[in-house]
Enzyme design. Structure first.
Site, PDB file in Angstrom:
ATOM      1  N   HIS A  65       0.844  -1.192   0.000  1.00  0.00           N
ATOM      2  CA  HIS A  65       0.000   0.000   0.000  1.00  0.00           C
ATOM      3  C   HIS A  65       0.883   1.247   0.000  1.00  0.00           C
ATOM      4  CE1 HIS A  65       0.797  -0.969   4.231  1.00  0.00           C
ATOM      5  NE2 HIS A  65       0.581   0.292   4.535  1.00  0.00           N
ATOM      6  N   HIS A  93       0.840   5.219   1.297  1.00  0.00           N
ATOM      7  CA  HIS A  93       0.206   6.262   2.094  1.00  0.00           C
ATOM      8  C   HIS A  93       0.238   7.558   1.305  1.00  0.00           C
ATOM      9  CE1 HIS A  93       0.172   4.162   6.042  1.00  0.00           C
ATOM     10  NE2 HIS A  93       1.178   3.499   5.501  1.00  0.00           N
TER      11      HIS A  93
END
Length: 141
Positions: free
Chosen positions: A104, A106
């Site tokens: 992922h 941010h």
């Protein structure tokens, strides 16, 4: 599109709709949603739908789509929230601060005086050591 999953992974559960999220965007390969433990207002995540823990194992074409989603969310944050800057942060492994082992990115809107510490002090390195590490990295490419 079928994606590898890990039934114990919180992000896989979000992708499957088993855990709710504040969804911002979704396409065939990615989902973007608000971080429920935000560093700053507007902190969001761009997540691969498939379960690939780190950058070294995710297919490059999927990584490219995650980057595209992160860019889309960053642009939205810049337009809607007017931060003084935006950091994109992608961590791999516990030693890098990765708390969820599912790739992922941010998206961190930054504001004056926000006290978020991601920067480091610039200190000139040893050029002989830099050259030696460069050679080791080139050999591994």
């Amino acid at each position: 599109m079928s994606h590898p999953t890990d039934e114990s992974c919180i992000f896989c559960k979000i992708v499957a709709g088993q855990i709710p999220c504040f969804k911002l965007f979704e396409d065939e390969a990615t989902i973007a949603f608000m971080d429920i433990n935000p560093v700053n207002p507007g902190h969001a995540l761009a997540v691969a739908k498939g379960h690939w823990p780190t950058i070294d194992v995710i297919p490059p074409e999927i990584l490219a789509v995650v980057a595209k989603t992160a860019q889309r969310v960053a642009k939205a944050a810049m337009t809607a929230l007017g931060p003084s800057g935006v950091n994109l942060l992608q961590s791999n492994g516990v030693g890098a601060g990765q708390s969820v082992p599912h790739l992922h990115v941010h998206i961190l809107p930054r504001y004056p005086g926000d006290k978020v510490r991601l920067n480091w002090t610039y200190t000139p390195g040893d050029k002989v050591e830099i050259e030696a590490i460069c050679a080791r990295l080139k050999a591994a490419l």
